[in-house]
Design a protein around this motif. Structure first.
Motif, PDB file in Angstrom:
ATOM      1  N   LYS A   1       0.830  -1.202   0.000  1.00 39.54           N
ATOM      2  CA  LYS A   1       0.000   0.000   0.000  1.00 39.54           C
ATOM      3  C   LYS A   1       0.867   1.256   0.000  1.00 39.54           C
ATOM      4  N   GLU A   2       1.937   1.240   0.801  1.00 40.76           N
ATOM      5  CA  GLU A   2       2.815   2.411   0.886  1.00 40.76           C
ATOM      6  C   GLU A   2       3.428   2.750  -0.470  1.00 40.76           C
TER       7      GLU A   2
ATOM      8  N   GLU B   1       0.763   4.023  -2.995  1.00 44.87           N
ATOM      9  CA  GLU B   1       0.365   5.409  -2.724  1.00 44.87           C
ATOM     10  C   GLU B   1       1.372   6.384  -3.327  1.00 44.87           C
TER      11      GLU B   1
ATOM     12  N   ALA C   1       0.842   6.322  -7.130  1.00 45.96           N
ATOM     13  CA  ALA C   1      -0.363   7.069  -7.511  1.00 45.96           C
ATOM     14  C   ALA C   1      -0.116   8.568  -7.437  1.00 45.96           C
ATOM     15  N   GLU C   2       0.598   9.004  -6.410  1.00 43.39           N
ATOM     16  CA  GLU C   2       0.916  10.429  -6.259  1.00 43.39           C
ATOM     17  C   GLU C   2       1.759  10.929  -7.421  1.00 43.39           C
TER      18      GLU C   2
ATOM     19  N   ALA D   1      -5.654  -2.104  -2.240  1.00 41.28           N
ATOM     20  CA  ALA D   1      -5.102  -0.743  -2.210  1.00 41.28           C
ATOM     21  C   ALA D   1      -4.978  -0.186  -3.623  1.00 41.28           C
TER      22      ALA D   1
ATOM     23  N   LEU E   1      -6.827   3.210  -5.199  1.00 42.42           N
ATOM     24  CA  LEU E   1      -6.002   4.297  -5.741  1.00 42.42           C
ATOM     25  C   LEU E   1      -6.201   4.489  -7.240  1.00 42.42           C
TER      26      LEU E   1
END
Length: 339
Positions: A62-63, A66, A69-70, A90, A94
């Motif tokens: 997940k980390e 994320e 995705a950013e 996750a 996202l």
């Protein structure tokens, strides 16, 4: 479409270049290559890319997702079949699509499994070392005939069925377990469908060909090993965490496990696909495995044939192009695949 490849190996680029040259829409594809594994520390390297291409030991938690995705990543293209290293829920939240290579060359992995079976049985790794030292003594090299033995296959997908065909050619009786297949689906392949417990109790050789899920994690453990025939041969060319390694070490020490052949290892992410010959390996469990004369370890090379690499490259590129053109892909992975 800009794609960043993580965990790049030298042997991959020419194969992908050849596959890309055969694609009509090659002009829209831009590939970049990064030797580093995908981790929370390296995920930011994907800034400005539409997709990342990851391998079996890359971190897609997940980390990491994320961060991707950013940075604007919309697609994770796995150049492998397994997806246990991806947090699929996750990714869905996202808005990241995950695609994979569901099958490339089942014969490649099946042939590696039979190679391990034969090498362990006839002590090829030991005799090779002896002959190089001028030792032609046969003491300790006694094997057994495969003919008439029973092999239990756990998982009867394309790889399991390919291995079944090879084993049957040796005159081996093949029994199998796959909860995703009915007895009627299994029997046409001359495989006797049995329960998992029956696999453990009756098989001289047990070979694992199932995915890593919450149900198969450490399926080879103290309990299952205790049900096996004394001196059983265990082969794992699937996923390392199917085996509880300390439990297998206990089995090796007691003699309950007579042979162990593994092409995968639960903590392989810290070891495989790199040269550590000048370093001290810190994994004491792995080092203990290497002390047994009846253990054969290879570094996740079961897939490593020319034909398999070509198939992986072609399917991976097609997955990326299909997503670019349609925002979908027939080889996508979602939460329904986890059930």
């Amino acid at each position: 479409m800009k794609t960043l490849f993580f965990s790049y190996q030298d042997y991959e680029r020419p194969v992908f270049a050849e596959a890309l040259s055969q694609i009509d829409s090659q002009s829209s594809q831009q590939f970049s290559w990064q030797e580093a594994h995908l981790t929370p520390a390296t995920a930011a390297l994907a800034d400005g890319y539409d997709a990342v291409c990851a391998f079996v030991n890359d971190d897609l938690s997940k980390e990491v997702l994320e961060i991707l995705a950013e940075k604007g990543v919309k697609l994770v293209a796995l150049r492998c079949a397994g997806f246990n290293n991806v947090d699929i829920p996750a990714a869905e939240k996202l808005g990241i699509t995950v695609v994979r290579v569901p099958a490339y060359s089942p014969e490649a992995v099946a042939e590696h499994a039979i190679t391990m079976i034969m090498a362990l049985n006839r002590k090829i790794h030991k005799s090779w070392s002896r002959v190089r030292e001028g030792n032609f003594h046969l003491h300790g090299l006694l094997g057994f005939n495969l003919y008439g033995r029973v092999a239990g296959l756990i998982g009867l997908g394309r790889i399991g069925l390919a291995l079944a065909r090879i084993l049957q050619g040796f005159g081996v009786t093949v029994v199998g377990y796959d909860p995703g297949m009915s007895d009627n689906q299994i029997q046409p392949f001359n495989i006797t469908p049995v329960s998992l417990k029956e696999i453990y109790k009756t098989s001289d050789i047990i070979s694992l060909h199932c995915p890593l899920t919450m149900h198969t994690y450490h399926m080879i453990n103290d309990c299952s090993i205790s049900m096996m025939q004394p001196g059983v041969m265990l082969i794992n060319t699937s996923r390392g965490a199917l085996i509880d390694t300390p439990a297998v070490i206990k089995g090796l020490k007691s003699g309950q496990v007579g042979y162990l052949g593994i092409d995968v290892y639960e903590q392989e992410g810290d070891l495989f696909f790199q040269d550590l010959s000048e370093e001290v390996i810190q994994d004491d469990v792995f080092q203990r495995l290497l002390t047994f004369p009846n253990v054969l370890v290879t570094g996740h090379q079961g897939f490593f044939t020319r034909e398999a690499l070509q198939a992986i490259a072609g399917i991976t590129i097609n997955n990326i192009i299909e997503f670019e053109q349609t925002d979908q892909c027939k080889n996508s992975v979602d939460s329904s695949c986890l059930r």
